[in-house]
Design a protein around this motif. Sequence first.
Motif, PDB file in Angstrom:
ATOM      1  N   UNK A   7      -6.534 -69.880  16.642  1.00 46.67           N
ATOM      2  CA  UNK A   7      -5.452 -70.730  16.138  1.00 46.67           C
ATOM      3  C   UNK A   7      -4.161 -69.934  15.987  1.00 46.67           C
ATOM      4  N   UNK A   8      -4.277 -68.708  15.504  1.00 51.10           N
ATOM      5  CA  UNK A   8      -3.092 -67.872  15.350  1.00 51.10           C
ATOM      6  C   UNK A   8      -2.519 -67.487  16.712  1.00 51.10           C
ATOM      7  N   UNK A   9      -3.400 -67.216  17.655  1.00 49.20           N
ATOM      8  CA  UNK A   9      -2.981 -66.931  19.031  1.00 49.20           C
ATOM      9  C   UNK A   9      -2.181 -68.099  19.599  1.00 49.20           C
ATOM     10  N   UNK A  30       4.766 -71.436  22.696  1.00 51.32           N
ATOM     11  CA  UNK A  30       5.674 -72.576  22.596  1.00 51.32           C
ATOM     12  C   UNK A  30       4.848 -73.872  22.645  1.00 51.32           C
ATOM     13  N   UNK A  31       5.467 -74.959  22.298  1.00 49.56           N
ATOM     14  CA  UNK A  31       4.747 -76.227  22.132  1.00 49.56           C
ATOM     15  C   UNK A  31       4.041 -76.657  23.408  1.00 49.56           C
ATOM     16  N   UNK A  73       6.571 -67.860  22.255  1.00 52.51           N
ATOM     17  CA  UNK A  73       7.924 -68.131  21.769  1.00 52.51           C
ATOM     18  C   UNK A  73       8.715 -66.843  21.702  1.00 52.51           C
ATOM     19  N   UNK A  74      10.007 -66.946  21.987  1.00 56.31           N
ATOM     20  CA  UNK A  74      10.861 -65.751  22.054  1.00 56.31           C
ATOM     21  C   UNK A  74      10.865 -64.968  20.768  1.00 56.31           C
ATOM     22  N   UNK A  75      10.642 -65.653  19.654  1.00 58.83           N
ATOM     23  CA  UNK A  75      10.674 -64.977  18.364  1.00 58.83           C
ATOM     24  C   UNK A  75       9.353 -64.318  18.015  1.00 58.83           C
ATOM     25  N   UNK A 131      -1.023 -77.718  26.228  1.00 58.25           N
ATOM     26  CA  UNK A 131      -1.823 -77.705  27.459  1.00 58.25           C
ATOM     27  C   UNK A 131      -3.178 -77.046  27.244  1.00 58.25           C
ATOM     28  N   UNK A 132      -3.199 -75.955  26.509  1.00 55.93           N
ATOM     29  CA  UNK A 132      -4.468 -75.263  26.264  1.00 55.93           C
ATOM     30  C   UNK A 132      -5.376 -76.130  25.400  1.00 55.93           C
ATOM     31  N   UNK A 133      -4.829 -76.742  24.397  1.00 53.38           N
ATOM     32  CA  UNK A 133      -5.651 -77.632  23.553  1.00 53.38           C
ATOM     33  C   UNK A 133      -6.232 -78.779  24.374  1.00 53.38           C
ATOM     34  N   UNK A 134      -5.439 -79.304  25.287  1.00 54.32           N
ATOM     35  CA  UNK A 134      -5.935 -80.400  26.124  1.00 54.32           C
ATOM     36  C   UNK A 134      -7.041 -79.922  27.068  1.00 54.32           C
ATOM     37  N   UNK A 135      -6.877 -78.735  27.635  1.00 54.37           N
ATOM     38  CA  UNK A 135      -7.904 -78.198  28.519  1.00 54.37           C
ATOM     39  C   UNK A 135      -9.221 -78.001  27.770  1.00 54.37           C
ATOM     40  N   UNK A 136      -9.129 -77.463  26.576  1.00 54.75           N
ATOM     41  CA  UNK A 136     -10.344 -77.218  25.803  1.00 54.75           C
ATOM     42  C   UNK A 136     -10.987 -78.541  25.361  1.00 54.75           C
ATOM     43  N   UNK A 137     -10.143 -79.533  25.062  1.00 54.06           N
ATOM     44  CA  UNK A 137     -10.659 -80.830  24.627  1.00 54.06           C
ATOM     45  C   UNK A 137     -11.430 -81.522  25.740  1.00 54.06           C
TER      46      UNK A 137
END
Length: 378
Positions: free
Chosen positions: A177-179, A184-185, A372-374, A190-196
């Motif tokens: 989750x921290x990773x 960025x959003x 994210x850039x920050x 996209x990763x959450x959708x792939x895993x789902x």
Amino acid sequence: MSVARTHDSLAEVPAAAWDALHDGGNPFLAHAFLEGLESCGCLRPQWGWTPRHVTVWDGGTLVAAAPGYLKQNSHGEFVFDHAWAHAHARHGLDYFPKWLGAVPYSPVTGPRLLARDAAARRRLLEAIVDDARALGLSSAHVNFHTAAEDAAFDGRWLPRQDIQYQWHNTAGWPDFAAFLGDMDHRHRKNIRQERAKVARAGATFRVLHGDEATDDDLAAMHAFYFETFSDYGNAPALTLEFLHHLARTMPRALVLVLADLDGGAIAGALCLRGRDTLYGRYWGALRQVPGLHFETCYYQGIEYCLREGLARFEPGAQGEHKIARGFLPTPVRSRHWIAHDGFHAALEAWCREESEVVDATARALAGRSPFRATSDAT
């Protein structure tokens, strides 16, 4: 006075003496791994691999060694020199056989010049060149060596570089989750959708070390590996005997990721674990499930690293699609000794131009980071 020797089998070199020359952090340098490739039928002359390991001895003490092979082709190396071979042929010169210092079939960075000190390492390189000259070889190559070994090579060894895509936990992420939180959003979504997709299909995953895997698990993994290679028309070099050998001799270094669905394993990834790094090597699947490749080969591996406290994950060569999943461009190295003076001069310029292209490519790819850039991850 040190004495150099060559060996057509690693069994000729005592395992304890070989393993005393490296720190054990890279599983591919272990005597058990390299000797197992030979004794379990994974290296065959008809596939272009003939062992010719080079060692240096001070009396009865092994002080330096390099895993080496006479190659009749460039298969299984991942440092591409086909243009070099063609150029030699156009000028009526034989490029093969050549000598290669590498881990067969494994484009992973690690020590290649095992030595007790810098002087022994330089003597080892001298022995490699002396043997290449004595055999009348066109060239000698050392692939995927470490940055720390650069200083051992003199100007006759041409440097090349390339790019791999690796996951580094530079931000100190405690969990997946921290990773994701540092992305960025768009990439996070996209990763959450792939895993789902994989979860909705009902697939579950088991991550097993060699001493936890059953005979059925090892057979399933080998079947997945065999299927992938057969699909692409390539000879599957690793034998089931070799997997059993790894499970027996390097039980905590062997890591299998198995995907189960409908009561049986349908896919798997074969990995090796070092002191701080997970190395993804092969994968295969018997069924097509959306997102299964990414989950099996990447996300399960990242979770394993986070769970086990590993700092790096090398999932294999090539593949710009890995960037979007958190694997960023990372330089890898090789060195090349060319016997023919004219070809050495020409290839020196060629390597210099190639390096400029690789540097520019790496800069461009770095701009595609999903973080994210920050974020400290960038």
